[in-house]
Design an enzyme around this catalytic site. Structure first.
Site, PDB file in Angstrom:
ATOM      1  CG  ASN A  56      48.972 -32.837 -76.769  1.00 53.80           C
ATOM      2  OD1 ASN A  56      50.019 -33.039 -76.162  1.00 53.80           O
ATOM      3  ND2 ASN A  56      48.867 -31.919 -77.706  1.00 53.80           N
ATOM      4  CG  HIS A 110      42.467 -34.841 -49.849  1.00 55.46           C
ATOM      5  ND1 HIS A 110      43.512 -34.343 -49.088  1.00 55.46           N
ATOM      6  CD2 HIS A 110      43.049 -35.582 -50.822  1.00 55.46           C
ATOM      7  CE1 HIS A 110      44.650 -34.763 -49.588  1.00 55.46           C
ATOM      8  NE2 HIS A 110      44.410 -35.522 -50.637  1.00 55.46           N
ATOM      9  CG  ASN A 134      69.906 -36.628 -58.241  1.00 56.68           C
ATOM     10  OD1 ASN A 134      70.510 -35.554 -58.261  1.00 56.68           O
ATOM     11  ND2 ASN A 134      70.191 -37.617 -59.072  1.00 56.68           N
TER      12      ASN A 134
END
Length: 624
Positions: free
Chosen positions: A120, A234, A367
């Site tokens: 969840n 990283h 967008n």
């Protein structure tokens, strides 16, 4: 993040010592029926003989088939993922027999859906993961991400930014699956296999395994100062940590059980995480080994080196905005709806090559500009916050002072320091944000300087922020960075207080703000398709979109901090900073007219009648 799954009980061995038999509810195949057992069973516990016993009870007794199942090590966890092609490779030659076997498997109480685990998530809701991903999540190397803050020192500025790399990695793994499945369903001709989809999800899940304490602070600030000769990022750490995760947890046999070929797919996953040797990818070239150029679009899902539009950004946009209290204006679900794969032709000396790219509708170009604008706003408002960066700088100083005295045990009992732990993944697994508490509460007197810095952070006794400026012309080069503090210390105005300022008391932080590709426009590298022809890829230039879009896509910000806190020194440092900006022909600091009224009007030709009044106000406030 709440884990909403529930483990099923494992099988118990028979008390009489006889061989175990699969004990789930048995399916009936034609006139064959299997005995049912009162015990519940978990397919993940079935070994080779359990699987063969199940097949025999379902009527599949051909020795060649059973031997093939044994040779290929088909255990119970792999059963729900067998399809007709795989069964044919296992020797089930008859189409009728293959369909019958699939029907038997599907009737097992532990189906594929039952094997999926549900989380969840506050951002994406209830999300589910393949059991192989669960095996990866439930390892020490992945669980380590629970203890690394997503925004590093930003948590000291934004109280809600308490989220970690762990939940972000789950989100990226989920979104990677969403996008690759959408493409597979929309365009079956792409022949995206279950292997491909699983590898892309694993790469999304593991793309940040290599982050060190406080995320980008570690590889962006600490390592360059502690190990100036190493070009370590990283992404390199993520590839090394993923390989260590697979080997130390013996996951290669598990990967085979789920249909992966470790010799090929581990290479593919590492390429998805790290990308090619060059960024951006050379147009028309192909430098990957994990998958051929016909599946080039798969490399644009997790870490898109060509345009920067990838699921990693989609998750951290949504997740960081949620925790920061900032509005997120980009809807990744809309992008997935319009995503298609189109072929693009590249002409070279050797001929014409066709490469497949992820494209979107031409109407989405606005967008996408908004998406990169959102990224820039997040950097300006949060990721590069002036105080958040200052705390990162102070934590870096503390780690540098503590580095020679902190020991971390790695493989074979070898000792490493904070800066050298990147050389050994067993040591690096133990290096998280908790290193700060380890230093702070240590009884080692050699750590006193580092402890003093960390206590100042806790008590909010920070260095003083003097201001921000920008170069008007050429950007400051990296080889100039070390001399900048000395330049500020030397920039003494004529009427400044008679205070000696030292270069080591100044910190000059140079930051680049861009759209993700330095000074390039990332939309120039995006391909679109039109409603009238969804197969043809086209590019859209900036002037075809709007006249209000930015002319430049990168800028440099220079922030200056001062370590001393007494009023006289601080006032002098402010004058030096403004004088330095004037001498270097940088932009005037926003509060320059207030903090340095005798300098700024003369230099920037904005002399006003209030200058003398402001000088009096400043002197009165500082009680000189």
């Amino acid at each position: 993040m709440q884990r909403a799954d529930q483990e099923l009980p494992a099988k118990r061995p028979r008390s009489d010592g006889s061989p175990r038999t699969p004990t789930s509810t048995r399916p009936a195949a034609a006139d064959q029926s299997a005995d049912a057992d009162s015990e519940s069973s978990d397919l993940r516990t079935w070994d080779l003989e359990d699987v063969c016993s199940f097949l025999e009870k379902c009527g599949f007794r051909e020795k060649k088939v059973l031997d093939n199942f044994r040779e290929n090590k088909i255990t119970g966890s792999f059963l729900p993922f067998l399809d007709e092609d795989r069964l044919e490779n296992l020797g089930v030659s008859s189409l009728e027999e293959r369909k019958k076997m699939i029907e038997c498997i599907q009737q097992l109480s532990q189906s594929r859906v039952d094997l999926m685990k549900v989380f969840n998530d506050p951002i994406h809701g209830h999300i589910e993961f393949h059991p192989l991903l669960i095996r990866i999540i439930d390892t020490p190397q992945f669980q380590r991400l629970r203890y690394i803050k997503q925004l590093g020192g930003g948590y000291y500025v934004f109280p809600g930014a308490s989220h970690n790399r762990f939940e972000h990695s789950l989100g990226v793994g989920y979104l990677a699956g969403c996008l690759v499945r959408a493409l597979a369903e929309k365009q079956p001709e792409l022949q995206i296999s279950e292997r491909d989809m699983l590898c892309v999800q694993i790469a999304g899940l593991c793309h940040d395994l290599g982050h060190g304490p406080f995320s980008h602070m570690f590889d962006g600030r600490f390592i360059p100062l502690a190990c100036p000769d190493k070009k370590w990022r990283h992404e390199k750490g993520s590839v090394d940590m993923f390989e260590h995760l697979v080997n130390s947890n013996e996951l290669k046999p598990v990967m085979r059980n789920y249909g992966l070929i470790p010799e090929e797919d581990i290479t593919f996953i590492k390429e998805l995480i790290k990308g090619p040797p060059e960024t951006p990818v050379k147009e028309g070239s192909w430098e990957y080994k994990g998958r051929p150029a016909t599946k080039s679009f798969l490399y644009e899902i997790v870490a898109n080196k060509r345009t920067g539009i990838d699921v990693d950004k989609w998750d951290y946009f949504a997740r960081d905005c949620h925790h920061l209290g900032i509005q997120n204006n980009f809807d990744y679900k809309r992008f997935i709806k319009f995503a298609r794969i189109c072929e693009v032709e590249y002409k070279s000396k050797t001929g014409v090559r066709k490469v497949k790219h992820i494209c979107t509708r031409e109407k989405e170009v606005g967008n996408l500009y908004d998406m990169f604008h959102t990224r820039n706003c997040l950097h300006r408002r949060a990721y590069q916050h002036k105080i958040g960066n200052l705390i990162d700088i102070m934590i870096t100083e503390a780690l540098l002072k503590a580095d020679p005295y902190v020991e971390i045990t790695g493989s074979a009992g070898k000792k490493f320091h904070i800066s050298t732990a990147i050389e050994d993944m067993e040591a690096f697994t133990k290096l998280t944000d908790n290193i700060l508490l380890q230093i702070l509460y240590s009884a080692d007197p050699r750590l006193s300087e580092a402890q003093s810095i960390l206590r100042n952070i806790e008590c909010r006794n920070l260095y003083k922020y003097l201001g921000e400026t920008q170069p008007k012309g050429e950007k400051i080069r990296k080889d100039e960075y070390e001399q900048l503090s000395q330049g500020v210390a030397n920039a003494k105005p004529e009427k400044a207080p008679d205070v000696e300022l030292k270069a080591e008391d100044f910190i000059v932080d140079v930051i680049t703000m861009d759209y993700g590709m330095e000074d390039k426009n990332p939309i120039d590298y995006v391909y679109f398709y039109c409603k009238s022809n969804s197969r043809q890829a086209v590019t859209i230039t900036k002037d075809q979109v709007s006249q209000l879009l930015p002319e430049k896509f990168a800028e440099q910000l220079i922030r200056v901090y001062y370590k001393k806190k007494d009023r006289k020194s601080l006032y002098a440092a402010l004058q030096h900073f403004n004088q330095w900006c004037a001498l270097r022909d940088f932009t005037k600091p926003q509060d320059g007219d207030i903090i340095a009224p005798l300098i700024t009007p003369l230099k920037w030709n904005k002399k006003t009648s209030s200058c003398i009044q402001e000088v009096s106000k400043v002197k009165t406030c500082l009680k000189f």
